[in-house]
Design an enzyme around this catalytic site. Sequence first.
Site, PDB file in Angstrom:
ATOM      1  N   GLU A   1       0.747  -1.149   0.043  1.00  0.00           N
ATOM      2  CA  GLU A   1      -0.147   0.134   0.025  1.00  0.00           C
ATOM      3  C   GLU A   1       0.822   1.325  -0.054  1.00  0.00           C
ATOM      4  OE1 GLU A   1      -3.887  -0.590   2.379  1.00  0.00           O
ATOM      5  OE2 GLU A   1      -2.203  -1.623   3.553  1.00  0.00           O
TER       6      GLU A   1
ATOM      7  N   TYR B   1     -12.517  27.432  -1.306  1.00  0.00           N
ATOM      8  CA  TYR B   1     -12.493  26.180  -1.406  1.00  0.00           C
ATOM      9  C   TYR B   1     -11.002  25.688  -2.002  1.00  0.00           C
ATOM     10  CZ  TYR B   1     -17.488  27.600  -1.805  1.00  0.00           C
ATOM     11  OH  TYR B   1     -18.503  27.978  -1.664  1.00  0.00           O
TER      12      TYR B   1
ATOM     13  N   GLU C   1      -7.614   6.924  10.179  1.00  0.00           N
ATOM     14  CA  GLU C   1      -7.826   7.564  11.097  1.00  0.00           C
ATOM     15  C   GLU C   1      -7.089   8.530  11.725  1.00  0.00           C
ATOM     16  OE1 GLU C   1      -9.737   3.586  11.770  1.00  0.00           O
ATOM     17  OE2 GLU C   1      -7.754   4.180  10.899  1.00  0.00           O
TER      18      GLU C   1
ATOM     19  N   LYS D   1     -10.904   4.647   1.140  1.00  0.00           N
ATOM     20  CA  LYS D   1      -9.774   4.015   0.346  1.00  0.00           C
ATOM     21  C   LYS D   1     -10.724   3.372  -0.719  1.00  0.00           C
ATOM     22  CE  LYS D   1      -5.956   2.299   1.821  1.00  0.00           C
ATOM     23  NZ  LYS D   1      -4.842   1.633   2.425  1.00  0.00           N
TER      24      LYS D   1
END
Length: 121
Positions: free
Chosen positions: A25, A57, A76, A101
């Site tokens: 990953e 933005y 997290e 994800k």
Amino acid sequence: MKPTNMYIHLKGLKIYAYHGVLPQENKIGAEYTIDLQLKTDFTKAADTDQLEGTVNYAAVFETVKAEMAAPSKLLEHVSCRIARRLLLDFPIEEVKIALYKQNPPMGADCQQVGIEATYRK
């Protein structure tokens, strides 16, 4: 007239990043989708039609992109870092963030996994 709650939404932000517990990953990376709800007072912008009275933005997106560029093991942790920066750098009272994800490597047919949290100053 004064509104009681004002929110800016950025939905479906797509960023390629390298977060995860598994070594592949961090090497291969994945696409992430982010939804933000930012509580702020944009009364001045509503009255004057000037950007100075609200949250930009594009600047928010650049902040999110910078935080996503720093690899972490856990979503997290990433969401907490993003919220912390947004609350420090912008006139925002509260950040609700959902971070997903896409196609996670977990041995199951799964479109996305993610977390959602709300942070306040």
